[in-house]
Write a protein that holds these residues in place. Structure first.
Motif, PDB file in Angstrom:
ATOM      1  N   MET A   1      19.590  48.712  51.706  1.00 16.12           N
ATOM      2  CA  MET A   1      18.328  49.407  51.844  1.00 16.12           C
ATOM      3  C   MET A   1      18.561  50.918  51.826  1.00 16.12           C
ATOM      4  O   MET A   1      17.856  51.641  51.149  1.00 16.12           O
ATOM      5  CB  MET A   1      17.641  49.004  53.140  1.00 16.12           C
ATOM      6  CG  MET A   1      17.363  47.510  53.291  1.00 16.12           C
ATOM      7  SD  MET A   1      16.386  46.776  51.989  1.00 16.12           S
ATOM      8  CE  MET A   1      14.784  47.379  52.357  1.00 16.12           C
ATOM      9  N   VAL A   2      19.561  51.367  52.562  1.00 11.41           N
ATOM     10  CA  VAL A   2      19.785  52.803  52.719  1.00 11.41           C
ATOM     11  C   VAL A   2      20.227  53.444  51.413  1.00 11.41           C
ATOM     12  O   VAL A   2      19.678  54.477  51.008  1.00 11.41           O
ATOM     13  CB  VAL A   2      20.809  53.075  53.850  1.00 11.41           C
ATOM     14  CG1 VAL A   2      21.174  54.543  53.911  1.00 11.41           C
ATOM     15  CG2 VAL A   2      20.248  52.603  55.186  1.00 11.41           C
ATOM     16  N   ILE A   3      21.206  52.874  50.737  1.00 17.38           N
ATOM     17  CA  ILE A   3      21.683  53.537  49.521  1.00 17.38           C
ATOM     18  C   ILE A   3      20.611  53.550  48.435  1.00 17.38           C
ATOM     19  O   ILE A   3      20.557  54.490  47.651  1.00 17.38           O
ATOM     20  CB  ILE A   3      23.020  52.957  49.004  1.00 17.38           C
ATOM     21  CG1 ILE A   3      22.891  51.518  48.509  1.00 17.38           C
ATOM     22  CG2 ILE A   3      24.093  53.071  50.067  1.00 17.38           C
ATOM     23  CD1 ILE A   3      24.152  51.000  47.821  1.00 17.38           C
ATOM     24  N   THR A   4      19.748  52.554  48.413  1.00 17.59           N
ATOM     25  CA  THR A   4      18.653  52.549  47.445  1.00 17.59           C
ATOM     26  C   THR A   4      17.702  53.704  47.731  1.00 17.59           C
ATOM     27  O   THR A   4      17.285  54.421  46.813  1.00 17.59           O
ATOM     28  CB  THR A   4      17.892  51.213  47.484  1.00 17.59           C
ATOM     29  OG1 THR A   4      18.813  50.150  47.243  1.00 17.59           O
ATOM     30  CG2 THR A   4      16.791  51.177  46.444  1.00 17.59           C
ATOM     31  N   VAL A   6      18.348  56.524  49.347  1.00 13.96           N
ATOM     32  CA  VAL A   6      19.015  57.790  49.066  1.00 13.96           C
ATOM     33  C   VAL A   6      19.042  58.046  47.563  1.00 13.96           C
ATOM     34  O   VAL A   6      18.721  59.148  47.098  1.00 13.96           O
ATOM     35  CB  VAL A   6      20.439  57.807  49.659  1.00 13.96           C
ATOM     36  CG1 VAL A   6      21.227  59.011  49.167  1.00 13.96           C
ATOM     37  CG2 VAL A   6      20.382  57.780  51.183  1.00 13.96           C
ATOM     38  N   ALA A   7      19.416  57.048  46.785  1.00 14.43           N
ATOM     39  CA  ALA A   7      19.472  57.215  45.325  1.00 14.43           C
ATOM     40  C   ALA A   7      18.101  57.535  44.751  1.00 14.43           C
ATOM     41  O   ALA A   7      17.985  58.286  43.777  1.00 14.43           O
ATOM     42  CB  ALA A   7      20.046  55.955  44.675  1.00 14.43           C
ATOM     43  N   ASP A   8      17.067  56.989  45.352  1.00 17.36           N
ATOM     44  CA  ASP A   8      15.705  57.265  44.892  1.00 17.36           C
ATOM     45  C   ASP A   8      15.305  58.709  45.196  1.00 17.36           C
ATOM     46  O   ASP A   8      14.656  59.364  44.387  1.00 17.36           O
ATOM     47  CB  ASP A   8      14.735  56.300  45.580  1.00 17.36           C
ATOM     48  CG  ASP A   8      13.293  56.553  45.198  1.00 17.36           C
ATOM     49  OD1 ASP A   8      12.937  56.319  44.021  1.00 17.36           O
ATOM     50  OD2 ASP A   8      12.521  56.992  46.075  1.00 17.36           O
ATOM     51  N   PRO A  25      16.689  46.296  46.997  1.00 15.67           N
ATOM     52  CA  PRO A  25      15.239  46.310  47.166  1.00 15.67           C
ATOM     53  C   PRO A  25      14.496  47.081  46.083  1.00 15.67           C
ATOM     54  O   PRO A  25      15.050  47.971  45.436  1.00 15.67           O
ATOM     55  CB  PRO A  25      15.073  47.005  48.515  1.00 15.67           C
ATOM     56  CG  PRO A  25      16.236  47.938  48.592  1.00 15.67           C
ATOM     57  CD  PRO A  25      17.366  47.191  47.929  1.00 15.67           C
ATOM     58  N   GLN A  26      13.255  46.717  45.941  1.00 19.87           N
ATOM     59  CA  GLN A  26      12.307  47.460  45.124  1.00 19.87           C
ATOM     60  C   GLN A  26      11.269  48.024  46.091  1.00 19.87           C
ATOM     61  O   GLN A  26      11.256  47.678  47.278  1.00 19.87           O
ATOM     62  CB  GLN A  26      11.695  46.541  44.070  1.00 19.87           C
ATOM     63  CG  GLN A  26      12.754  46.050  43.102  1.00 19.87           C
ATOM     64  CD  GLN A  26      12.241  45.019  42.114  1.00 19.87           C
ATOM     65  OE1 GLN A  26      11.272  44.325  42.360  1.00 19.87           O
ATOM     66  NE2 GLN A  26      12.914  44.922  40.987  1.00 19.87           N
ATOM     67  N   ASP A  27      10.385  48.890  45.605  1.00 20.87           N
ATOM     68  CA  ASP A  27       9.412  49.537  46.474  1.00 20.87           C
ATOM     69  C   ASP A  27       8.642  48.505  47.299  1.00 20.87           C
ATOM     70  O   ASP A  27       8.130  47.519  46.768  1.00 20.87           O
ATOM     71  CB  ASP A  27       8.429  50.364  45.641  1.00 20.87           C
ATOM     72  CG  ASP A  27       7.462  51.125  46.516  1.00 20.87           C
ATOM     73  OD1 ASP A  27       7.914  51.799  47.449  1.00 20.87           O
ATOM     74  OD2 ASP A  27       6.245  51.009  46.282  1.00 20.87           O
ATOM     75  N   GLY A  28       8.585  48.746  48.606  1.00 23.88           N
ATOM     76  CA  GLY A  28       7.843  47.875  49.510  1.00 23.88           C
ATOM     77  C   GLY A  28       8.639  46.725  50.087  1.00 23.88           C
ATOM     78  O   GLY A  28       8.153  46.024  50.975  1.00 23.88           O
ATOM     79  N   ARG A  77      10.289  52.701  50.871  1.00 23.88           N
ATOM     80  CA  ARG A  77       9.277  53.284  49.989  1.00 23.88           C
ATOM     81  C   ARG A  77       9.994  54.089  48.925  1.00 23.88           C
ATOM     82  O   ARG A  77      10.663  55.073  49.214  1.00 23.88           O
ATOM     83  CB  ARG A  77       8.308  54.173  50.784  1.00 23.88           C
ATOM     84  CG  ARG A  77       7.492  53.400  51.774  1.00 23.88           C
ATOM     85  CD  ARG A  77       6.555  52.444  51.054  1.00 23.88           C
ATOM     86  NE  ARG A  77       5.911  51.568  52.019  1.00 23.88           N
ATOM     87  CZ  ARG A  77       5.488  50.362  51.724  1.00 23.88           C
ATOM     88  NH1 ARG A  77       5.643  49.866  50.514  1.00 23.88           N
ATOM     89  NH2 ARG A  77       4.910  49.616  52.635  1.00 23.88           N
ATOM     90  N   LEU A  78       9.873  53.650  47.684  1.00 27.95           N
ATOM     91  CA  LEU A  78      10.570  54.281  46.572  1.00 27.95           C
ATOM     92  C   LEU A  78       9.577  54.974  45.653  1.00 27.95           C
ATOM     93  O   LEU A  78       8.480  54.475  45.415  1.00 27.95           O
ATOM     94  CB  LEU A  78      11.360  53.229  45.792  1.00 27.95           C
ATOM     95  CG  LEU A  78      12.351  52.402  46.614  1.00 27.95           C
ATOM     96  CD1 LEU A  78      12.972  51.320  45.755  1.00 27.95           C
ATOM     97  CD2 LEU A  78      13.414  53.285  47.238  1.00 27.95           C
ATOM     98  N   ARG A  79       9.994  56.097  45.115  1.00 27.08           N
ATOM     99  CA  ARG A  79       9.165  56.850  44.172  1.00 27.08           C
ATOM    100  C   ARG A  79       9.386  56.388  42.740  1.00 27.08           C
ATOM    101  O   ARG A  79       8.535  56.571  41.894  1.00 27.08           O
ATOM    102  CB  ARG A  79       9.493  58.330  44.281  1.00 27.08           C
ATOM    103  CG  ARG A  79       9.208  58.887  45.649  1.00 27.08           C
ATOM    104  CD  ARG A  79       9.670  60.324  45.733  1.00 27.08           C
ATOM    105  NE  ARG A  79       9.479  60.819  47.087  1.00 27.08           N
ATOM    106  CZ  ARG A  79      10.215  61.747  47.647  1.00 27.08           C
ATOM    107  NH1 ARG A  79      11.189  62.316  46.978  1.00 27.08           N
ATOM    108  NH2 ARG A  79       9.975  62.125  48.878  1.00 27.08           N
ATOM    109  N   GLY A  80      10.552  55.852  42.477  1.00 27.68           N
ATOM    110  CA  GLY A  80      10.906  55.433  41.120  1.00 27.68           C
ATOM    111  C   GLY A  80      11.719  54.164  41.142  1.00 27.68           C
ATOM    112  O   GLY A  80      11.501  53.286  41.965  1.00 27.68           O
ATOM    113  N   ASP A  81      12.690  54.099  40.264  1.00 27.95           N
ATOM    114  CA  ASP A  81      13.595  52.955  40.236  1.00 27.95           C
ATOM    115  C   ASP A  81      15.019  53.503  40.121  1.00 27.95           C
ATOM    116  O   ASP A  81      15.234  54.695  40.236  1.00 27.95           O
ATOM    117  CB  ASP A  81      13.245  51.998  39.093  1.00 27.95           C
ATOM    118  CG  ASP A  81      13.280  52.675  37.731  1.00 27.95           C
ATOM    119  OD1 ASP A  81      14.048  53.656  37.549  1.00 27.95           O
ATOM    120  OD2 ASP A  81      12.563  52.239  36.830  1.00 27.95           O
ATOM    121  N   LEU A  82      15.964  52.651  39.878  1.00 26.92           N
ATOM    122  CA  LEU A  82      17.360  53.078  39.836  1.00 26.92           C
ATOM    123  C   LEU A  82      17.837  53.427  38.427  1.00 26.92           C
ATOM    124  O   LEU A  82      19.024  53.600  38.200  1.00 26.92           O
ATOM    125  CB  LEU A  82      18.255  51.986  40.431  1.00 26.92           C
ATOM    126  CG  LEU A  82      18.016  51.657  41.908  1.00 26.92           C
ATOM    127  CD1 LEU A  82      18.902  50.501  42.339  1.00 26.92           C
ATOM    128  CD2 LEU A  82      18.252  52.877  42.776  1.00 26.92           C
TER     129      LEU A  82
END
Length: 143
Positions: A1-4, A6-8, A25-28, A77-82
């Motif tokens: 969860m955390v590295i996703t 941060v990368a986002d 994970p994906q957003d949400g 909560r992600l703004r984009g993807d990887l």
């Protein structure tokens, strides 16, 4: 969860990611939403003493300490993807004594050509069970 997360937030500062027998994970999504009922039961069974933390899972190293329950429930909560991250590796442990909660992630990423996916004969604690193989993967992910 955390590295996703941060990368986002700062993809320009992340050149690669390595997920080791984990959720992607994906957003949400939360850890809670991405695992099976069996893992959720483990989390809750271990929360009985304080209600705030989950005891280490039954197969964890004996030195493990309780984990904050809220962190398992909180959605990322992600703004984009990887897609901005050049190198993405996923290490899947094949030696679970029960079905792995990460098999759906493994199957999804196998079909995604932007990921390098590695199956390692190990239990969930890959660092303990297959340290040399994990080291080879980590060194290979840097260049």
């Amino acid at each position: 969860m955390v590295i996703t997360g941060v990368a986002d937030r700062v993809p320009e500062r992340v050149s690669g990611l390595v997920y080791v027998d984990a959720v992607v994970p994906q957003d949400g999504d939360s850890c809670w939403s991405l695992v099976t009922e069996r893992e959720r039961a483990w989390y809750l069974d271990g929360a009985g003493r304080t209600g705030y933390s989950s005891a280490p899972l039954p197969f964890f190293d004996g030195r493990a300490t309780p984990h904050p329950l809220a962190s398992l429930l909180q959605a990322v909560r992600l703004r984009g993807d990887l897609s901005a991250i050049d190198r993405k590796d996923y290490v899947y442990a094949t030696g679970w004594p029960t079905p792995s909660p990460f098999e759906p992630v493994y199957r999804r990423l196998l079909a995604d050509s932007s990921w390098r996916v590695h199956a390692v004969h190990s239990g969930h604690n890959v660092m303990r069970d297959a340290p040399e193989e994990l080291l080879t993967i980590l060194v290979g992910s840097t260049g």
